[in-house]
Design an enzyme around this catalytic site. Structure first.
Site, short mmCIF file in Angstrom:
data_model
loop_
_atom_site.label_atom_id
_atom_site.label_comp_id
_atom_site.label_asym_id
_atom_site.label_seq_id
_atom_site.Cartn_x
_atom_site.Cartn_y
_atom_site.Cartn_z
N GLY A 110 0.84 -1.19 0.00
CA GLY A 110 0.00 0.00 0.00
C GLY A 110 0.87 1.24 0.00
N LYS A 111 0.21 2.37 -0.04
CA LYS A 111 0.96 3.62 -0.09
C LYS A 111 1.89 3.78 1.11
CE LYS A 111 -2.52 5.68 -2.98
NZ LYS A 111 -3.54 6.67 -3.22
N ARG A 112 1.46 3.24 2.24
CA ARG A 112 2.28 3.34 3.45
C ARG A 112 3.61 2.60 3.36
NH1 ARG A 112 -0.50 4.27 8.39
NH2 ARG A 112 -2.54 5.13 7.90
#
Ligand code: GLU
Length: 479
Positions: A245-247
């Site tokens: 994910g973006k994280r």
């Protein structure tokens, strides 16, 4: 029958590594079979809509060379290709379900639904809305959610990646087809669109697998032929067991482009993330991918994202372009990646620099740090010389003497080409009795004050006589 695939992204932000692979496999399958790929923008979730996201998607696909046959920009016979512009089509199909008694307007307020859910939580029974189906339902009109009327039963189906699947009646529910705002849910819209657009292969993330029985129920109610279903495994974060994910630093694809990753390498890397052709081959061109791709070699387990591997592959692609297409072809791709100090340098000079350094690059942006000393004199750092692991053993006066001797020899050279320089360096080595690591590190560092530089004779040749001698003299003086 013509193979029709589609990529159906939602414009909810930038398109990252995890998203774009769902475009690659439909593309490869369509091109391999001479079929077509449709780009459809699933923009019905107005709350998550991000301005400019559609353009980013188009830009990303274009950069990767994944052209679509129908969709935004190119048009086509099955448009519009933005779901937000297809309201009438969804409503017409919804009315069909209503008239068949398979959909109903649901006036139940959200608080009431929350209560039902709470009841089930307390009783530790699964929440199925069909157990709370209202008995008295109004005529449907936009403003009231429209639900599917599920008929619980078992479903069997085949997923091209996951194999034979089975689901019991407990997963079938009265899912929402049209929301209060009049927009369809993904669950309904994609079925209508895939049918209207003649899609034969639905390829999407495995997260949709659990909802598939509900989709099968809708196909069945509408009398639609099921498309082939292909669940693509998750791309996993570098560590742990969760989806990238973006994280986890899942950068946008175009950010990698701006960092100097080549489109060929990105396509190659992503295509092989969760697919292989059964050989050890690692470098694939787009035509090779089109030729070799097969659904049955998509792996069913998650594929781990490994940025280091992407950069490695990019380095391979940089060399491949240089050797197969020539220095100019690679040079043409380097605009914007040179250090600021290179702004006034000629193309010819930069091409020379590139030609001696390309095989050390992982990304094109490495040029920025790795070539600065070719364009401006480096800051002299005597510590770097004196404390170098090979030079530590030599006294400062020895270093100074060696540099002076080198300058004298090089000054006397009749010409300044790589071959002459190579010979001169070798005889210098023989005459001084120093080890290559000593003599060459001394000259190399004095020229560049950088952690790395290409082969010494090449570096000298490209820097030119005046610059090289001036730098060696300056280093001798500094010591
Ligand atoms: N709009 C969905 C998404 O972005 C697409 C799923 C599909 O391909 O059907 O995840």
């Amino acid at each position: 029958m013509e193979i029709v695939t589609r990529f159906a992204p939602s414009p909810t932000g930038y398109i990252h590594i995890g998203n774009v692979r769902s475009a690659i496999y439909p593309y490869l399958l369509a091109r391999q079979s001479g079929g077509k790929m449709i780009l459809r923008i699933e923009d019905t979730d107005r709350a998550r809509y991000v301005e400019g996201a559609t353009e980013l998607i188009e830009d990303t696909l274009e950069w990767l060379g994944l052209n679509w046959d129908e969709g935004p920009i190119v048009g086509g016979p099955n448009g519009p290709y933005f779901q937000s512009e297809r309201q009438d089509i969804y409503h017409a199909w919804a009315r069909k379900l209503i008239s068949m008694g398979r959909a109903y307007a649901d006036p139940t307020p959200p608080e009431k639904i929350a209560e039902y859910r709470e009841q089930c939580n307390k009783a530790k029974t699964p929440f199925l809305y069909r157990n709370f189906r209202p008995t008295d339902t109004p005529e449907w009109q936009p403003g009231i959610p429209l639900r599917f009327k599920a008929e619980p039963k078992e479903y069997l189906w085949h997923d091209e990646v996951m194999g034979d699947m089975h689901a019991g009646p407990e997963v079938l529910d009265d899912i929402i087809l049209i929301k209060k705002d009049g927009f369809p849910t993904y669950n309904f819209a994609h079925i209508v669109d895939d049918a209207e657009m003649g899609v034969t292969y639905v390829m999407r993330g495995v997260e949709y697998l659990s909802s598939t029985p509900n989709y099968l129920a809708i196909y069945e109610a509408l009398g639609l032929k099921r498309p082939k279903l292909v669940s693509l495994p998750h791309i996993l974060a570098p560590t742990g067991n969760k989806k990238l994910g973006k994280r986890d630093g899942a950068k946008s694809v175009t950010e990698y482009r701006d960092d100097g990753v080549l489109a060929e390498a990105m396509l190659n890397y992503l295509a092989c993330l969760g697919w292989n052709d059964g050989t050890e081959q690692e470098i694939y061109t787009k035509p090779e991918l089109i030729e070799r791709f097969s659904l049955d070699r998509i792996q069913s387990s998650g594929a781990r994202y490994d940025e280091a591997k992407l950069f490695w592959l990019n380095g391979q692609w940089i060399r491949k372009i240089f050797t197969e297409q020539g220095a100019e072809a690679l040079y043409a791709r380097t605009a914007g990646f040179w250090p600021e100090s290179a702004a006034t340098a000629s193309d010819e000079y930069k091409l020379q620099v590139l030609s001696i350094i390309y095989d050390r690059l992982k990304t094109l942006s490495d040029l920025r740090d790795m070539t600065a000393y070719f364009f401006s004199d480096p800051r002299i750092d005597t510590d770097m010389l004196i404390n170098n692991k090979f030079l530590k053993k030599l006294s400062e006066s020895e270093l100074e003497e060696l540099l002076k001797l080198s300058v004298a020899r090089l000054t006397a050279l009749p010409s300044w080409d790589a071959g002459t320089l190579q010979d001169a360096l070798n005889s210098l080595l023989a005459d001084t009795g120093k080890k290559p690591a000593e003599l060459f590190s001394l000259i190399r560092i004095s020229l560049s004050f950088a952690a790395f530089s290409p082969a010494l004779h090449l570096t000298l040749a490209v820097l030119g006589r005046d610059t090289s001698l001036a730098r060696l003299n300056a280093a001798a003086r500094a010591i």
